[in-house]
Design an enzyme around this catalytic site. Structure first.
Site, PDB file in Angstrom:
ATOM      1  N   ASP A   9      34.368 -10.578 -50.599  1.00 53.41           N
ATOM      2  CA  ASP A   9      34.723  -9.163 -50.603  1.00 53.41           C
ATOM      3  C   ASP A   9      33.552  -8.406 -51.226  1.00 53.41           C
ATOM      4  O   ASP A   9      32.626  -9.008 -51.794  1.00 53.41           O
ATOM      5  CB  ASP A   9      36.011  -8.978 -51.413  1.00 53.41           C
ATOM      6  CG  ASP A   9      36.388  -7.520 -51.587  1.00 53.41           C
ATOM      7  OD1 ASP A   9      36.430  -6.789 -50.583  1.00 53.41           O
ATOM      8  OD2 ASP A   9      36.623  -7.111 -52.738  1.00 53.41           O
ATOM      9  N   ASP A  11      33.586  -4.385 -52.703  1.00 55.66           N
ATOM     10  CA  ASP A  11      33.977  -3.525 -53.824  1.00 55.66           C
ATOM     11  C   ASP A  11      34.965  -4.247 -54.732  1.00 55.66           C
ATOM     12  O   ASP A  11      35.978  -4.762 -54.270  1.00 55.66           O
ATOM     13  CB  ASP A  11      34.632  -2.244 -53.301  1.00 55.66           C
ATOM     14  CG  ASP A  11      33.720  -1.438 -52.397  1.00 55.66           C
ATOM     15  OD1 ASP A  11      33.364  -0.328 -52.759  1.00 55.66           O
ATOM     16  OD2 ASP A  11      33.363  -1.941 -51.306  1.00 55.66           O
ATOM     17  N   ASP A 175      38.752 -10.026 -55.287  1.00 58.21           N
ATOM     18  CA  ASP A 175      39.352  -9.547 -56.525  1.00 58.21           C
ATOM     19  C   ASP A 175      40.759  -8.995 -56.341  1.00 58.21           C
ATOM     20  O   ASP A 175      41.393  -8.625 -57.330  1.00 58.21           O
ATOM     21  CB  ASP A 175      38.486  -8.438 -57.115  1.00 58.21           C
ATOM     22  CG  ASP A 175      38.479  -7.205 -56.219  1.00 58.21           C
ATOM     23  OD1 ASP A 175      38.941  -6.144 -56.655  1.00 58.21           O
ATOM     24  OD2 ASP A 175      38.020  -7.301 -55.059  1.00 58.21           O
TER      25      ASP A 175
END
Length: 225
Positions: A9, A11, A175
């Site tokens: 991922d 951001d 995240d």
């Protein structure tokens, strides 16, 4: 682990882009004559792509109920947001500690790296170039690169096919709930990072294969396996 493909991922995993996203969000709200919000408030709205960020900002809360916004309102606001974000220098977006060196170590160790983000693809190359990462990733997909985005497994499976890897040879690293669910839906191992944007939920509650509190520990784990 016998893995060859690491799908990251962006951001909240590799970069903290919230300060710039918050500036663009508040610029959009100001243009539309609406109330602006603090950095910490907007931080809780990031992670599901730009459209959801815009809709949350328009209603001022994380849960957008059906009927609160018209499609026309959201479409117009999203275009205002895109223009504002495009005009931002990006100077407030930073890499998390040890990400730059960690990515290079993983690449040097023979892993194939890919990037799958829900950020619109038009904004991704500029950020990659800012950090000098444009040559690290063998595939890059944005939230609008396909008709489906995370938590749907389609982007992850697309990357696997493009890079000649099976899901059991790949790992999804992220995240947030979207990242872990996308990996699980694609039947691949998932590695969670606890420091990003997950709306206050502990990433471990989503049962990733493993979870880490910092990027350096994650890299160390991958290099040992």
């Amino acid at each position: 682990m016998d893995k060859q493909l690491l799908i990251f991922d962006f951001d909240g995993t590799l970069i903290d882009s919230v300060p710039d996203l918050a500036d663009a969000t508040n610029a959009m709200l100001t243009t539309l004559g609406k109330e602006t919000y603090s950095l910490n408030t907007i931080r809780n709205w990031v992670g599901n792509g730009s459209r959801m960020l815009v809709e949350r900002a328009l209603v001022g809360k994380i849960e957008v109920l059906e009927g609160e916004l018209t499609i026309e309102e959201a479409d117009h606001a999203e275009q205002v947001f895109f223009e504002a974000y495009n005009n931002i220098s990006g100077s407030k977006t930073v890499a998390y500690p040890d990400v730059d060196s960690g990515l290079k170590k993983l690449k040097a160790a023979g892993y194939t790296l890919a990037l799958v983000t829900n950020k619109p693809i038009r904004f991704v190359p500029k950020i990659l170039q800012t950090f000098g990462w444009q040559d690290l990733f063998s595939a890059v997909l944005g939230g609008d690169s396909l008709s489906l985005k995370k938590p749907d497994p389609a982007p992850l499976l697309h990357v696997c096919e493009a890079l000649d890897a099976t899901p059991d040879q790949a790992v999804m690293i992220g995240d947030s709930r979207n990242d872990i669910l996308a990996g699980q839906n694609a039947k691949m191992d998932t590695l969670g990072l606890s420091y990003g944007y997950n709306y206050g939920q502990d990433i471990r509650e989503l049962n990733p294969t493993r979870a880490f509190d910092d990027f350096a520990t994650l890299v160390e784990y991958l290099l040992k396996n």
